[in-house]
Design a protein around this motif. Structure first.
Motif, mmCIF file in Angstrom:
data_model
loop_
_atom_site.group_PDB
_atom_site.id
_atom_site.type_symbol
_atom_site.label_atom_id
_atom_site.label_comp_id
_atom_site.label_asym_id
_atom_site.label_seq_id
_atom_site.Cartn_x
_atom_site.Cartn_y
_atom_site.Cartn_z
ATOM 1 N N LEU A 179 -9.598 3.039 -2.327
ATOM 2 C CA LEU A 179 -8.349 3.572 -1.770
ATOM 3 C C LEU A 179 -7.633 4.442 -2.793
ATOM 4 C CD1 LEU A 179 -6.655 0.703 0.186
ATOM 5 C CD2 LEU A 179 -6.834 3.055 0.896
ATOM 6 N N TYR A 205 0.793 -1.233 0.000
ATOM 7 C CA TYR A 205 0.000 0.000 0.000
ATOM 8 C C TYR A 205 0.825 1.283 0.000
ATOM 9 C CZ TYR A 205 -4.272 -2.597 0.107
ATOM 10 O OH TYR A 205 -5.297 -3.418 -0.243
ATOM 11 N N SER A 258 -5.077 5.198 4.080
ATOM 12 C CA SER A 258 -4.789 3.781 3.842
ATOM 13 C C SER A 258 -4.742 3.018 5.169
ATOM 14 C CB SER A 258 -3.512 3.612 3.030
ATOM 15 O OG SER A 258 -2.399 3.927 3.806
ATOM 16 N N PHE A 290 -8.487 2.074 5.380
ATOM 17 C CA PHE A 290 -9.194 1.312 4.340
ATOM 18 C C PHE A 290 -8.354 0.243 3.669
ATOM 19 C CE2 PHE A 290 -11.596 5.380 4.418
ATOM 20 C CZ PHE A 290 -12.767 4.853 4.913
ATOM 21 N N LYS A 291 -7.129 0.005 4.137
ATOM 22 C CA LYS A 291 -6.385 -1.068 3.491
ATOM 23 C C LYS A 291 -6.905 -2.430 3.945
ATOM 24 C CE LYS A 291 -2.151 -1.676 5.995
ATOM 25 N NZ LYS A 291 -0.736 -1.314 6.011
#
Lengths: 415, 851
Positions: free
Chosen positions: A283, A184, A309, A312-313
């Motif tokens: 994302l 990410y 992130s 919402f990762k």
């Protein structure tokens, strides 16, 4: 780096060493907490991977180990003593703190070429920022539990520190490493690019297009080198699917503080692929908007993306939030313009204390069900999202006030 | 077929007018009118029965074309295709079940005729002549007499019964013998359409005998090429009749069936390889009292026949349904286990047959499949599972890739493979620990037996009793076995049922179906206890051996022997009681039952045709001490830890021998959602060895094979070679993590948990070091485990989708709201909402007031 910084950092390191030695069972206990360790960062899984790797079984041909091969080889050459490992993790935190001090000392948070905050004088000294990281309970817990996110965070901070000093190559080699380790951080590429460009001291300055083209080539070359190295080490490309496929496709539904696990437990099979794509795109969609709107303050764009992130990762942990909160401390001068500080502080404490309790009720006591913990992850996510939004509001307000200083202290609305 | 009296093509069904009187004279019937060939009674009226049915002209023509009918039988209405029968038997002649057939007694006559004819024709071909037409013995040439057989599922009703029993089965008739043989093979009770047409096609192919010799199909197995025409034809009749013998049950005395099954398969085998060996079949029941008033009943059914016949799908005693599955999936060796309950080795000692017939709880299946590569083996394994699933009414089709492993050290083929390249054999192993084994699995199991549970020892196998046992295990093993001397190979099928009956419980069931505590006067109190009194009773168990008989325990006695389970030269022991020598054993009826007392005190009995057999063991006081064989190893496995997140597995292996250390292979097949951490695997030795414990830990596990699980694709496979020193315990532990599944992956009773298959401990055959005694391969299985996983709320999908999406929309909305809008001071803009309007109004009002 002044004496205070050194003192604070020494205290932080000492605290970690004391925790490691005074409570020998604490690392194991914390390593099993779903809030701290996720399937893609867990130290126990790393140990399993190293064990399989050193015994000639490919750890990527299995469903337990999902971490990058370079990390695997690093740990396989380390002596298998707990003290060495612990010191390695403490060192990683030490470097993170030093990087934070460097970022804070550079003053990019308050003054960029395009923007100088009117609240410049309010900002904390660098040692306070380091303290915000070193004594952040989320960071401490993460360091003690030894998930590999510690290294990712350290490398991300190093990349930012290099970027604020205008050193392009170290910044992007580090960011490539962070992306290689846990995917990410690749989202931070555009904002880091802008940050490096703004802080670059080259004279004359190249155009932004030329700068980004060269940087992109550099970044991808380094990534390719990392991949090739991993291929050489493991002898196959199996690791790509096992490492990044897990981030993208979420086969392991172990609970964590994020939103994904319960959503995809309950998701209807026919819509699973659709929602997986949607969640990943979600994302991605923040990146252009934030980079454009916060063009004047690329460091804050980067911090906001770290925050987003971390919510919402696919496999978030409190370590991600710890990184975001530590970075947010760089912008302490805008805290007065935030609107819901009390509410957010209370809510994050609420989620922090109730999360483990509800998880215990579900998994151990059996007197609660999965919805208990799910509800807390919802609260956690919403609180984090509100912190991100509120900080964004504060920064935008700050930016607006440089344009119209007469509005300082007055009520504003957005239209 | 040039010079043939060609059969009439149409309207040949009607017999000539004076047929009735002709038939009476032909078949030597005494009364002029109304007499029947079978019951030999005057009914006042009689029918004329067609042997080959008159409505099936097409088939008749195909038989004719193949040369299976004599030239004289040139139309279906010909008198040699007719039998005078009463109405009852006429109806039975063409029916599926019950069924009447009339066949020649002297089958050898036809075999000889065929052989001679075959050689004659072969010679003609060798001499370069045209292949002469096959000659078929006519009714006039055959004078060996006929017999009739009656097949039915249940006893015939009364008038029929008296006819059948009063008569010896002898029939005299002048009808065409080959037509009668064909008729006997026709119209099987469950004719699969494909099969019948296949047979007809075979017949049609034979129409040109000169070509038949060249067909590759006929070359193999016989040893003499060109033997096709007679073989083909005989195979046909042999197979059909053989099947008839397997699928109907004889009511009339079993020698009839025996004859049929012996003679007609002989037909088959003769044509195959010139051998006269038929499939052999043995069945034995071994009754062995165990400690604690338990009784082990081991049923063993074993048959084997030549592999050539098996490969050509000419099944005699081998069940056709299973045989075809094995051939279709190229399975060379099959082992299937159904098991319930736990074998208490502390109390009962070693398992029967060294545990080779026992399986883990639920269903266990392993097979050697012949294939070119892994993918093909996998595909064949899947189709094998699906087919067996249908055959045994078990969920075997759920053995998918996640439940299949390929053991490396634990299993080795038990069959012989002299010709097969062993690198083409793939071992696959699957388990279904959750499968509840029940009566729907027993019924198909019994159907595979030649006597289908109607005769012989298998009559005792009743679902109610079998699944009431404390431990029961059913097994099927199919493997090729080859003779060392001759090199000839057979296919062996062995079916085994082991059950451990609680004698007291079974006897109580007989008295009252509802379990209730024993009456006080039935209790035997231990008066030796110092704290005993008249008021309290300390029940004394095992103060005497309980009396029992087969009919007490199983609810019935054995109804005669299975006619296949005989040997022409020797008396076979069907039932053996392995009670201690001093225990009395009596027979309920029949002193003529052959009894043998073997050296080890076993008493064996041979069953008789149609004579019920029951054995009883009277009450014996003081109790005898049943033989108990010490197992080679005690094994236990359990879960450790609590909660639904992590856990551990602990296996305890104890070697009871005081002199010999033992090497075992420990195999575990774990489901993918149980994720073990191999680095936590530890083997601890108790008592600890004298030298450094850490150094030794590596030595306990001498070899390790590990294949980690892949989510939703395959399970974990762990194989370890462990050495257990004499008189010591090895404790093996490891940690694991429990995965959370998608809500659709949970079973309906999600909170019950998931079963984890038994660990399989294999002790390879070895020679004991202390006394040099050979120890055969032994296997031990632990109990299965119940793994509880964290469960989501199954009622929540919509709520979760809505809540999570709301949070995401909120975050997205608030951030993009900030990004796209700009700030203005409150007083710079007229707020358009209600509050703003009110404020505006108030502002105006206050302004006016000020003015």
């Amino acid at each position: 780096m002044d004496r205070r910084c050194i003192l604070v950092i020494a205290a932080g390191v000492l605290l970690r060493l004391v925790l490691f030695t005074a409570f020998p069972s604490l690392p194991t206990t914390l390593a099993q907490r779903v809030e701290v360790s996720t399937p893609v960062t867990s130290y126990k899984r790393l140990q399993e991977g190293v064990y399989l790797y050193t015994h000639g079984v490919s750890p990527y041909d299995g469903g337990v180990f999902h971490q990058a091969p370079l990390l695997l080889s690093l740990f396989s050459i380390l002596p298998s003593s707990a003290i060495v490992t612990n010191i390695l993790y403490v060192l990683a935190d030490l470097f993170s703190a030093i990087s934070l001090v460097k970022i804070a000392s550079s003053g990019v948070a308050t003054a960029t070429p395009q923007h100088i905050s009117p609240r410049k004088g309010n900002s904390w000294p660098p040692w306070a920022t380091a303290a915000a990281f070193l004594f952040n309970p989320f960071s401490i817990a993460t360091c003690i539990a030894r998930p590999t996110i510690v290294f990712t965070n350290c490398i991300v901070l190093h990349a930012i520190a290099a970027a604020v000093q205008g050193r392009r190559a170290p910044a992007f080699v580090s960011l490539a490493m962070a992306s290689y380790l846990s995917l990410y951080p690749i989202l931070l590429f555009p904002s880091l690019l802008l940050l490096t460009y703004d802080c670059s001291r080259a004279n004359p300055k190249p155009s932004i297009q030329a700068f980004s083209a060269v940087t992109t080539v550099l970044f991808s070359t380094v990534l390719i080198i990392y991949f090739k190295l991993s291929h050489l080490l493991t002898g196959s490309w199996e690791f790509v699917a096992s490492t990044y496929g897990v981030h993208l496709l979420l086969p392991d539904l172990t609970p964590n503080v994020g939103l994904w696990w319960y959503f995809f437990i309950e998701m209807f099979d026919s819509f699973r692929a659709f929602f997986l794509c949607l969640f990943q795109l979600h994302l991605l969609i923040y990146v252009p908007g934030i980079c454009l709107r916060l063009r004047k303050q690329p460091l804050f764009a980067l911090i906001t993306l770290v925050g987003i992130s971390s919510i919402f990762k696919s496999y978030p942990a409190v370590g991600d939030t710890g990184l975001y909160l530590s970075l947010l401390a760089l912008y302490n001068h805008i805290f007065p313009t935030m609107r819901y500080t009390f509410f957010l502080t209370a809510a994050i404490l609420y989620a922090t204390f109730l999360g483990p309790a509800f998880y215990y009720l579900w998994v151990y006591a059996g007197s609660g069900n999965a919805n208990f913990f799910y509800a807390i992850t919802l609260v956690w996510s919403i609180v984090n999202a509100l912190i991100v939004a509120d900080a964004l509001y504060a920064v935008l307000r700050d930016e607006h006030e440089t344009e119209r200083p007469e509005l300082i202290g007055k009520d504003v609305v957005q239209i | 077929m040039p010079s043939d009296p060609s059969p009439a093509q149409n309207s040949f069904g009607e017999p000539p007018r004076d047929t009735q009187s002709f038939l009476i004279i032909r078949d030597n019937l005494v009364w002029l009118f109304g007499h029947c060939l079978i019951c030999k009674q005057d009914h006042g009226t009689y029918d004329i029965a067609h042997i080959l049915p008159r409505h099936d002209a097409e088939r008749y023509l195909s038989y004719h074309k193949a040369g299976l009918l004599p030239g004289s039988l040139n139309k279906l209405g010909h008198t040699i295709n007719l039998l005078p029968l009463c109405r009852t038997f006429h109806g039975l002649l063409g029916r599926a079940s019950p069924r009447l057939i009339v066949v020649p007694k002297d089958v050898q006559f036809f075999i000889n005729g065929e052989t001679a004819d075959y050689h004659k024709r072969q010679q003609a071909i060798d001499n370069g002549l045209d292949c002469p037409k096959r000659t078929i013995p006519d009714a006039s040439e055959y004078n060996g007499g006929f017999r009739f057989y009656y097949f039915a599922d249940k006893p015939p009703y009364e008038p029929l019964r008296s006819h059948l029993i009063d008569h010896s089965g002898e029939v005299r008739t002048g009808a065409c013998p080959t037509a009668l043989i064909i008729n006997a093979g026709r119209g099987r009770p469950d004719p699969s359409a494909g099969d019948v047409t296949a047979v007809d096609k075979e017949v049609e192919r034979e129409g040109t005998p000169s070509e038949a010799g060249g067909s590759g199909d006929f070359q193999e197995g016989a040893g003499s090429e060109g033997a096709a025409p007679p073989r083909k034809r005989l195979k046909r009749s042999g197979r059909m009749t053989c099947d008839a013998g397997r699928q109907w049950l004889p009511y009339t005395s079993s020698p009839l069936l025996l004859l049929l099954s012996r003679l007609l398969p002989a037909f088959l085998l003769f044509s195959l390889a010139g051998r006269t060996v038929a499939d052999t079949y043995d069945e034995t029941l071994r009754l062995q009292p165990l400690s604690g008033q338990f009784l082990l009943a081991s049923f063993n059914f074993r048959s084997h026949g030549p592999i050539q016949a098996f490969n050509k799908q000419m099944f005699q005693l081998f069940p056709r349904s299973l045989g075809q599955i094995l051939q279709y999936t190229h399975t060379r060796e099959l082992h299937l286990r159904f098991a319930l309950g736990r074998w208490d080795s502390e109390l009962w000692g070693a398992q029967p047959d060294d545990g080779q017939n026992a399986g883990g709880t639920g269903v266990e299946l392993w097979a050697w499949v012949e294939a070119d590569d892994d993918v093909e083996a996998e595909a064949r394994w899947t189709s094998l599972n699906n087919a067996l699933s249908g055959l045994f009414c078990a969920s075997l089709n759920f053995i998918d890739s996640t439940r299949t492993i390929r053991p490396v050290m634990s299993f080795s083929p038990t069959g012989d493979y002299p010709t097969t390249n062993t690198s083409r054999l793939f071992l696959l192993h699957g388990t279904l620990p959750k499968e509840p084994v029940c009566t729907e699995n027993l019924t198909p199991f019994l159907k595979l037996l030649p006597c289908k549970g109607k005769f012989g020892i298998s009559t005792l196998l009743d679902g109610h009793k079998l699944f009431d046992a404390s431990f029961q295990s059913m097994s099927i093993d199919v493997r090729p076995i080859c003779s060392q001397e001759t090199g000839e190979c057979d296919v062996e099928i062995q079916q085994n049922i082991d059950m451990v009956l609680d004698i007291a419980r079974s006897l109580q069931r007989k008295d009252s179906p509802v379990p209730r505590p024993r009456d006080q006067h039935e209790l035997i109190c231990d008066t030796t206890k110092p704290y005993g009194s008249t008021e309290y009773c300390f029940p004394l168990d095992n103060s005497f051996d309980l009396p029992w008989s087969l009919s007490d325990l199983f609810g019935k006695s054995i109804t005669g022997r299975c006619p296949f389970a005989v040997r022409p030269d020797t008396e076979v022991a069907h039932v053996c009681v392995a009670a201690p020598r001093e225990r009395m054993i009596g027979l309920v009826n029949g002193d003529d039952v052959i009894q043998n007392t073997l050296e080890d005190g076993r008493r064996c009995y041979t069953l008789r045709d149609n004579e019920p057999f029951d054995v009883f063991l009277p009450k014996q006081e003081p109790p005898t001490n049943p033989q108990r064989q010490e197992p080679l190893l005690y094994a236990e496995r359990s879960f450790t830890g609590h909660g639904q997140e992590h856990g551990g597995v602990k296996t305890v292996l104890r070697n009871p021998s005081e002199t010999d250390s033992i090497e075992v292979v420990y195999l575990e097949s774990l489901p993918w959602f149980m994720k073990p951490y191999l680095h936590t695997l530890k083997a601890q030795l108790l008592p600890p060895p004298p030298w450094d414990a850490d150094k030794h830990a590596g030595k306990v596990i001498s070899e390790l094979y590990y294949r980690p699980a892949l989510d939703r694709e395959r399970g974990t496979q762990l194989e370890a070679k462990i050495v257990v020193p004499p008189d010591s315990i090895v404790i093996m532990t490891y940690d694991f993590e429990k995965a959370v599944l998608r809500y659709t992956e949970y079973p309906p009773d999600a909170n019950r948990g998931f079963d984890v298959a038994s660990a399989i401990i294999t002790i390879p055959p070895h020679r004991r070091r202390s006394d040099g005694k050979f120890v055969p391969a032994t296997s031990i299985r632990t109990t299965s485990l119940l793994l509880s996983l964290p469960t989501p709320d199954f009622s929540m999908p919509y709520n979760v989708i809505i809540f999570t999406s709301t949070i995401m929309a909120l975050a997205f909305g608030s951030i993009f709201n900030l990004l796209v809008r700009r700030f203005v001071a409150v007083d710079e803009v007229q707020r358009m909402d209600l509050k703003g309007k009110i404020k505006g109004l108030l502002g105006k009002l206050s302004k006016r007031k000020v003015e």
